[in-house]
Design an enzyme around this catalytic site. Sequence first.
Site, mmCIF file in Angstrom:
data_model
loop_
_atom_site.group_PDB
_atom_site.id
_atom_site.type_symbol
_atom_site.label_atom_id
_atom_site.label_comp_id
_atom_site.label_asym_id
_atom_site.label_seq_id
_atom_site.Cartn_x
_atom_site.Cartn_y
_atom_site.Cartn_z
ATOM 1 N N GLY A 60 -10.487 -15.544 -41.602
ATOM 2 C CA GLY A 60 -9.923 -16.736 -40.956
ATOM 3 C C GLY A 60 -8.778 -16.521 -39.978
ATOM 4 O O GLY A 60 -8.182 -17.482 -39.509
ATOM 5 N N ASP A 85 -19.184 -19.123 -41.316
ATOM 6 C CA ASP A 85 -19.403 -17.751 -41.812
ATOM 7 C C ASP A 85 -20.362 -17.817 -42.989
ATOM 8 O O ASP A 85 -20.426 -18.826 -43.696
ATOM 9 C CB ASP A 85 -18.089 -17.098 -42.248
ATOM 10 C CG ASP A 85 -18.156 -15.571 -42.196
ATOM 11 O OD1 ASP A 85 -17.474 -14.967 -41.340
ATOM 12 O OD2 ASP A 85 -18.905 -14.972 -43.003
ATOM 13 N N ASP A 101 -25.597 -18.828 -42.722
ATOM 14 C CA ASP A 101 -26.006 -17.716 -41.854
ATOM 15 C C ASP A 101 -26.401 -18.283 -40.489
ATOM 16 O O ASP A 101 -27.355 -19.079 -40.407
ATOM 17 C CB ASP A 101 -27.188 -16.989 -42.517
ATOM 18 C CG ASP A 101 -27.560 -15.715 -41.788
ATOM 19 O OD1 ASP A 101 -27.379 -15.651 -40.552
ATOM 20 O OD2 ASP A 101 -28.029 -14.780 -42.461
ATOM 21 N N ASP A 130 -16.968 -13.276 -33.572
ATOM 22 C CA ASP A 130 -16.533 -11.967 -34.064
ATOM 23 C C ASP A 130 -17.558 -11.494 -35.099
ATOM 24 O O ASP A 130 -17.267 -10.626 -35.908
ATOM 25 C CB ASP A 130 -15.131 -12.124 -34.696
ATOM 26 C CG ASP A 130 -14.376 -10.801 -34.832
ATOM 27 O OD1 ASP A 130 -14.773 -9.822 -34.169
ATOM 28 O OD2 ASP A 130 -13.397 -10.746 -35.592
ATOM 29 N N LYS A 170 -17.965 -10.292 -29.824
ATOM 30 C CA LYS A 170 -17.756 -8.890 -30.160
ATOM 31 C C LYS A 170 -19.076 -8.150 -29.924
ATOM 32 O O LYS A 170 -20.151 -8.654 -30.257
ATOM 33 C CB LYS A 170 -17.371 -8.771 -31.638
ATOM 34 C CG LYS A 170 -16.939 -7.355 -31.976
ATOM 35 C CD LYS A 170 -17.187 -6.868 -33.367
ATOM 36 C CE LYS A 170 -16.794 -7.647 -34.545
ATOM 37 N NZ LYS A 170 -15.516 -7.227 -35.102
HETATM 38 C C1 LIG Z 1 -15.017 -8.927 -38.447
HETATM 39 S S1 LIG Z 1 -15.335 -10.267 -39.519
HETATM 40 C C2 LIG Z 1 -14.559 -11.614 -38.698
HETATM 41 C C3 LIG Z 1 -13.054 -11.650 -38.807
HETATM 42 C C4 LIG Z 1 -12.475 -12.961 -38.308
HETATM 43 N N1 LIG Z 1 -12.616 -13.092 -36.865
HETATM 44 C C5 LIG Z 1 -11.009 -13.100 -38.640
HETATM 45 O O1 LIG Z 1 -10.206 -13.049 -37.703
HETATM 46 O O2 LIG Z 1 -10.661 -13.300 -39.802
HETATM 47 C C6 LIG Z 1 -17.042 -10.570 -39.203
HETATM 48 C C7 LIG Z 1 -17.623 -11.736 -39.978
HETATM 49 O O3 LIG Z 1 -18.918 -12.038 -39.443
HETATM 50 C C8 LIG Z 1 -19.656 -12.627 -40.489
HETATM 51 N N2 LIG Z 1 -21.090 -12.655 -40.127
HETATM 52 C C9 LIG Z 1 -21.872 -11.607 -39.808
HETATM 53 N N3 LIG Z 1 -23.127 -12.017 -39.560
HETATM 54 C C10 LIG Z 1 -23.114 -13.372 -39.709
HETATM 55 C C11 LIG Z 1 -24.119 -14.373 -39.593
HETATM 56 N N4 LIG Z 1 -25.388 -14.070 -39.275
HETATM 57 N N5 LIG Z 1 -23.789 -15.663 -39.801
HETATM 58 C C12 LIG Z 1 -22.505 -15.980 -40.137
HETATM 59 N N6 LIG Z 1 -21.512 -15.071 -40.282
HETATM 60 C C13 LIG Z 1 -21.810 -13.777 -40.067
HETATM 61 C C14 LIG Z 1 -19.331 -11.737 -41.689
HETATM 62 O O4 LIG Z 1 -19.609 -12.401 -42.903
HETATM 63 C C15 LIG Z 1 -17.829 -11.469 -41.473
HETATM 64 O O5 LIG Z 1 -17.028 -12.349 -42.226
#
Ligand SMILES: C[S@@+](CC[C@H](N)C(=O)[O-])C[C@H]1O[C@@H](n2cnc3c(N)ncnc32)[C@H](O)[C@@H]1O
Length: 220
Positions: A60, A85, A101, A130, A170
């Site tokens: 978050g 997320d 998802d 991200d 990203k």
């Molecule tokens: C690097 S973290 C994000 C960090 C966030 N920007 C922060 O500042 O706290 C990447 C996130 O992408 C989510 N994620 C990856 N694939 C996803 C999808 N298909 N749908 C939703 N979330 C996804 C993962 O669960 C993870 O929590």
Amino acid sequence: MAKNKFNQSWLHDHINDPYVKLAQRHGYRARAAYKLKEIDEQDHLIKPGFVVVDLGAAPGSWSQYVRERLRAEGGEQKGRIVALDVLPFEPIDGVTFIQGDFREDRVVSLLEVELGLRPGERGVDLVLSDMAPNLSGVGAADAARMEHVIELALDFAQMHLKPSGSLLVKAFHGSGYSQIVEVFKRHFVTVLPRKPKASRDKSAETFILGRTLKHVSARE
Ligand SMILES: C[S@@+](CC[C@H](N)C(=O)[O-])C[C@H]1O[C@@H](n2cnc3c(N)ncnc32)[C@H](O)[C@@H]1O
């Protein structure tokens, strides 16, 4: 043994990382906040009054940063943040969270309903992604998964961004990167690669920023 050494070196870097310390001091849930902050300071991405979608938002820190920026001079929040997320998310005041998802149509529909937008209707100023899928270690498969979530973020942005809107995603340098940039260039007037200082040098992580949609009339 090798894995253990790798973990130890990651832990050493993490403990000594200035952004980890800054994030702890500031109350950000992750050091990632500083990646968005640096891009925002350079590109003036976020303005009070904006509707912002934060994809892959857990834990978050990006939503925390966006919330600060929507509260000009520390006052009332102006604008909206909808975060999504697949993982759970500790609530943040002023942030609506959807757990699901993003690859599922059902979840994208929930996001549209939350934003009050029908398919094709424009009302979002900024889409952030991200999202990073779990890596399998198999290069080609991982690149394909990453490309897939970027394409989905791009489809969503293409459908719901206001003509003047922006999309920040990203990406990872390596196979597929230049094709992603080409696709961005087909959709946005300005496409900028960004590698903020808070993104570790060792990491192939990089960000792509697209600004102002092409082929959309201002009235649409
Ligand atoms: C690097 S973290 C994000 C960090 C966030 N920007 C922060 O500042 O706290 C990447 C996130 O992408 C989510 N994620 C990856 N694939 C996803 C999808 N298909 N749908 C939703 N979330 C996804 C993962 O669960 C993870 O929590």
